[in-house]
Structures are given as C-alpha cells and as structure tokens.
Design a protein around this motif. Structure first.
Motif, PDB file in Angstrom:
ATOM      1  N   VAL A  67       3.103   7.175   6.706  1.00 46.76           N
ATOM      2  CA  VAL A  67       2.106   7.734   7.653  1.00 46.76           C
ATOM      3  C   VAL A  67       0.565   7.756   7.502  1.00 46.76           C
ATOM      4  CG1 VAL A  67       1.365   9.992   9.100  1.00 46.76           C
ATOM      5  CG2 VAL A  67       3.929   9.495   8.787  1.00 46.76           C
ATOM      6  N   THR A  68       0.292   7.729   6.299  1.00 46.65           N
ATOM      7  CA  THR A  68      -1.017   7.650   5.956  1.00 46.65           C
ATOM      8  C   THR A  68      -1.454   6.201   6.025  1.00 46.65           C
ATOM      9  OG1 THR A  68      -0.673   9.190   4.224  1.00 46.65           O
ATOM     10  CG2 THR A  68      -2.375   8.045   3.649  1.00 46.65           C
ATOM     11  N   VAL A  69      -0.699   5.214   5.707  1.00 43.07           N
ATOM     12  CA  VAL A  69      -1.260   3.949   5.788  1.00 43.07           C
ATOM     13  C   VAL A  69      -1.248   3.415   7.162  1.00 43.07           C
ATOM     14  CG1 VAL A  69      -0.396   1.337   5.257  1.00 43.07           C
ATOM     15  CG2 VAL A  69      -0.170   3.272   3.617  1.00 43.07           C
ATOM     16  N   PHE A  70      -0.349   4.108   7.975  1.00 37.70           N
ATOM     17  CA  PHE A  70      -0.293   3.934   9.502  1.00 37.70           C
ATOM     18  C   PHE A  70      -1.461   4.301  10.198  1.00 37.70           C
ATOM     19  CE2 PHE A  70       0.782   4.911  13.837  1.00 37.70           C
ATOM     20  CZ  PHE A  70       1.135   3.710  14.262  1.00 37.70           C
ATOM     21  N   LEU A  71      -1.747   5.713   9.794  1.00 34.72           N
ATOM     22  CA  LEU A  71      -2.792   6.211  10.446  1.00 34.72           C
ATOM     23  C   LEU A  71      -4.302   5.573   9.903  1.00 34.72           C
ATOM     24  CD1 LEU A  71      -1.931  10.046  10.252  1.00 34.72           C
ATOM     25  CD2 LEU A  71      -2.096   8.422  12.363  1.00 34.72           C
ATOM     26  N   ALA A  72      -4.296   5.063   8.869  1.00 39.00           N
ATOM     27  CA  ALA A  72      -5.542   4.236   8.554  1.00 39.00           C
ATOM     28  C   ALA A  72      -5.563   2.897   9.178  1.00 39.00           C
ATOM     29  CB  ALA A  72      -5.509   4.030   6.752  1.00 39.00           C
ATOM     30  N   TYR A  73      -4.637   2.239   9.333  1.00 37.25           N
ATOM     31  CA  TYR A  73      -4.378   1.159  10.285  1.00 37.25           C
ATOM     32  C   TYR A  73      -4.948   1.507  11.714  1.00 37.25           C
ATOM     33  CZ  TYR A  73      -2.900  -3.010  12.793  1.00 37.25           C
ATOM     34  OH  TYR A  73      -2.772  -3.975  13.442  1.00 37.25           O
ATOM     35  N   VAL A  74      -4.493   2.745  12.077  1.00 36.59           N
ATOM     36  CA  VAL A  74      -4.788   3.010  13.571  1.00 36.59           C
ATOM     37  C   VAL A  74      -6.399   3.286  13.753  1.00 36.59           C
ATOM     38  CG1 VAL A  74      -4.412   4.826  15.407  1.00 36.59           C
ATOM     39  CG2 VAL A  74      -2.532   3.749  14.156  1.00 36.59           C
ATOM     40  N   GLY A  75      -6.808   3.930  12.553  1.00 31.80           N
ATOM     41  CA  GLY A  75      -8.284   4.262  12.685  1.00 31.80           C
ATOM     42  C   GLY A  75      -8.805   3.180  12.795  1.00 31.80           C
ATOM     43  N   ILE A  76      -8.785   1.971  11.743  1.00 33.03           N
ATOM     44  CA  ILE A  76      -9.370   0.826  11.969  1.00 33.03           C
ATOM     45  C   ILE A  76      -9.329   0.175  13.117  1.00 33.03           C
ATOM     46  CG2 ILE A  76      -9.148  -1.417  10.566  1.00 33.03           C
ATOM     47  CD1 ILE A  76      -8.594  -0.448   8.193  1.00 33.03           C
ATOM     48  N   GLY A  77      -8.213   0.072  13.856  1.00 36.23           N
ATOM     49  CA  GLY A  77      -8.003  -0.423  15.015  1.00 36.23           C
ATOM     50  C   GLY A  77      -8.689   0.298  16.199  1.00 36.23           C
ATOM     51  N   MET A  78      -8.777   1.508  15.968  1.00 42.33           N
ATOM     52  CA  MET A  78      -9.678   2.208  17.004  1.00 42.33           C
ATOM     53  C   MET A  78     -11.113   2.269  16.770  1.00 42.33           C
ATOM     54  SD  MET A  78      -8.229   5.917  18.057  1.00 42.33           S
ATOM     55  CE  MET A  78      -9.543   7.193  18.268  1.00 42.33           C
ATOM     56  N   ILE A  92       8.374   2.068  -8.683  1.00 40.09           N
ATOM     57  CA  ILE A  92       7.888   1.033  -7.814  1.00 40.09           C
ATOM     58  C   ILE A  92       8.962  -0.095  -7.235  1.00 40.09           C
ATOM     59  CG2 ILE A  92       6.348  -0.962  -7.888  1.00 40.09           C
ATOM     60  CD1 ILE A  92       4.262   0.679  -9.702  1.00 40.09           C
ATOM     61  N   GLY A  93       9.809  -0.367  -7.913  1.00 37.93           N
ATOM     62  CA  GLY A  93      10.817  -1.433  -7.718  1.00 37.93           C
ATOM     63  C   GLY A  93      11.407  -0.871  -6.609  1.00 37.93           C
ATOM     64  N   ASP A  94      12.329   0.469  -6.578  1.00 37.53           N
ATOM     65  CA  ASP A  94      12.953   0.980  -5.620  1.00 37.53           C
ATOM     66  C   ASP A  94      12.185   1.142  -4.588  1.00 37.53           C
ATOM     67  OD1 ASP A  94      15.043   0.831  -7.473  1.00 37.53           O
ATOM     68  OD2 ASP A  94      14.902   3.066  -8.006  1.00 37.53           O
ATOM     69  N   SER A  95      10.976   1.744  -4.637  1.00 40.90           N
ATOM     70  CA  SER A  95      10.317   1.928  -3.293  1.00 40.90           C
ATOM     71  C   SER A  95      10.004   0.583  -2.570  1.00 40.90           C
ATOM     72  CB  SER A  95       8.996   2.537  -3.554  1.00 40.90           C
ATOM     73  OG  SER A  95       8.972   3.921  -4.151  1.00 40.90           O
ATOM     74  N   PHE A  96       9.762  -0.374  -3.388  1.00 43.05           N
ATOM     75  CA  PHE A  96       9.435  -1.754  -2.821  1.00 43.05           C
ATOM     76  C   PHE A  96      10.562  -2.165  -2.040  1.00 43.05           C
ATOM     77  CE2 PHE A  96       8.640  -6.264  -2.716  1.00 43.05           C
ATOM     78  CZ  PHE A  96       7.409  -6.342  -1.783  1.00 43.05           C
ATOM     79  N   ILE A  97      11.855  -2.016  -2.565  1.00 42.30           N
ATOM     80  CA  ILE A  97      12.953  -2.739  -1.711  1.00 42.30           C
ATOM     81  C   ILE A  97      13.131  -1.880  -0.590  1.00 42.30           C
ATOM     82  CG2 ILE A  97      15.598  -2.900  -2.099  1.00 42.30           C
ATOM     83  CD1 ILE A  97      15.101  -3.384  -5.299  1.00 42.30           C
ATOM     84  N   GLY A  98      13.088  -0.563  -0.750  1.00 39.06           N
ATOM     85  CA  GLY A  98      12.923   0.484   0.512  1.00 39.06           C
ATOM     86  C   GLY A  98      12.086   0.087   1.506  1.00 39.06           C
ATOM     87  N   ILE A 114       1.013  -1.258  -0.059  1.00 40.97           N
ATOM     88  CA  ILE A 114       0.079   0.115   0.157  1.00 40.97           C
ATOM     89  C   ILE A 114       0.938   1.280  -0.091  1.00 40.97           C
ATOM     90  CG2 ILE A 114      -1.680   1.457   1.324  1.00 40.97           C
ATOM     91  CD1 ILE A 114      -2.874  -1.424   2.281  1.00 40.97           C
ATOM     92  N   THR A 115       1.898   1.075   0.869  1.00 40.77           N
ATOM     93  CA  THR A 115       2.646   2.293   1.062  1.00 40.77           C
ATOM     94  C   THR A 115       3.516   2.724  -0.722  1.00 40.77           C
ATOM     95  OG1 THR A 115       3.229   2.085   3.257  1.00 40.77           O
ATOM     96  CG2 THR A 115       4.853   3.361   1.919  1.00 40.77           C
ATOM     97  N   VAL A 116       3.893   1.378  -1.167  1.00 35.19           N
ATOM     98  CA  VAL A 116       4.606   1.583  -2.399  1.00 35.19           C
ATOM     99  C   VAL A 116       3.616   2.169  -3.621  1.00 35.19           C
ATOM    100  CG1 VAL A 116       5.419   0.267  -4.544  1.00 35.19           C
ATOM    101  CG2 VAL A 116       6.320  -0.139  -2.163  1.00 35.19           C
ATOM    102  N   ILE A 117       2.294   1.735  -3.442  1.00 40.63           N
ATOM    103  CA  ILE A 117       1.215   2.364  -4.393  1.00 40.63           C
ATOM    104  C   ILE A 117       1.280   3.932  -4.035  1.00 40.63           C
ATOM    105  CG2 ILE A 117      -1.044   2.262  -5.011  1.00 40.63           C
ATOM    106  CD1 ILE A 117      -0.829  -0.475  -4.411  1.00 40.63           C
ATOM    107  N   GLY A 118       1.006   4.350  -2.854  1.00 43.65           N
ATOM    108  CA  GLY A 118       1.073   5.805  -2.517  1.00 43.65           C
ATOM    109  C   GLY A 118       2.365   6.318  -3.060  1.00 43.65           C
ATOM    110  N   ASN A 119       3.647   6.085  -2.978  1.00 47.72           N
ATOM    111  CA  ASN A 119       4.685   6.344  -3.502  1.00 47.72           C
ATOM    112  C   ASN A 119       4.770   6.732  -4.726  1.00 47.72           C
ATOM    113  OD1 ASN A 119       6.666   7.245  -1.140  1.00 47.72           O
ATOM    114  ND2 ASN A 119       7.082   4.748  -1.069  1.00 47.72           N
TER     115      ASN A 119
END
Length: 163
Positions: free
Chosen positions: A107-118, A42-48, A29-34
């Motif tokens: 951060v976007t992906v993390f906050l979405a995950y936190v929102g779901i958890g909350m 995409i390849g460099d972001s995914f390796i990162g 999801i982060t790579v897609i956002g990047n």
C-alpha cells in the motif's frame, strides 16, 4: 494515466514490457520495505512479489484480450483465490511466499505511485473542487469501516475472540 503505462485496449510487446518493468520496480521497492519494516527475508518477499506481479500481469492481459467487459481486478482476484485455494497444487507455495509480503508495504508503494500520478494532473484535481475531496474522504472512510465490519463478523463467526 502516465505515459509509462500503455493504457490502450490493445496488448503490445511494448505495453507488456512497460507493465513488467513497472511491476519489477514496484516489487523491488516493496521487498525493501518488507525487509526494513518487517524483517522478512528478501528472497522470500521477492518471490512472493513475483507471484503477485505475475497474477497481476495475467489479469491485465486477460482484461484486454477477452471479449468480456470485466475489470482486471476480478481476473486478478479469481486467479489469486484459485492459486491459493486449499487442495490446489499451488496452494502451499503461493501461501508461503505471499505471506512474506506485508500489505502495508504494498500500500505504501502504491500510494506513492498514486501521489506521483496525481501530482501530474493537479490542475484537473483542483477543478473538481472541495466537494470531490469531501466525497473522496467519505468513500475511503465507508470502505474502511465496511471492511472492518465484515472482517469482524467473519472473525466472530469463525470463533476468533473479538478484541
């Protein structure tokens, strides 16, 4: 904590598999956002993201396996610093690939995950009351301003002109 992650202190194959699966989904999801937001390859972001995920996985494992009462965030931070430290054989590779991962995408992906958890524990959150919301806002604001002040001091001390 969601059932998806094994929050126990014991490391099991099931728990590690769940962490790997979660980090893989998070990375994709982060790579897609990047790619969409910042046009990073995409390849460099995914390796990162794989490098960051591996560091995270090792840090979580160390927290549970070592007898010290140290948070995984400390292990993760120290490993990241060591791997990216100038002069280390891993430095150029780690810095090249991780630089293709934008913080805002993570951060976007993390906050979405936190929102779901909350959302799963909304009743517990409501039980805290309005005071908890005020404290949360103050803590977030103080953290932001504190980080901005430290960053400004470091930039000025290193000769970067203030904006």
């Amino acid at each position: 904590m969601p059932d998806f992650i094994d929050g126990s202190e014991n490391v099991s194959v099931h728990g590690i598999f769940n962490w790997i699966l979660l980090l893989l989904i998070f990375s994709i999801i982060t790579v897609i956002g990047n790619y969409l937001g910042y046009k990073h390859p995409i390849g460099d972001s995914f390796i990162g993201m794989c490098i960051l995920s591996l560091i995270t996985l090792v840090g979580v494992w160390l927290e549970r396996e070592l007898p010290f009462n140290i948070s995984s965030i400390l292990y993760i931070s120290v490993m990241g610093i060591i791997l990216a430290f100038p002069g280390m054989p891993t430095s150029q590779t780690v810095l090249y690939y991780v630089s293709h991962v934008e913080l805002l995408s993570i951060v976007t992906v993390f906050l979405a995950y936190v929102g779901i958890g909350m959302g799963k524990s909304w009743d517990e959150f409501k039980a805290l009351g309005w005071r908890a919301i005020v404290i949360t806002i103050l803590v977030i604001a103080a953290t932001y301003y504190g980080a901005a002040i430290v960053a400004h001091i470091v930039l000025v001390a290193t000769g970067v002109p203030a904006v």
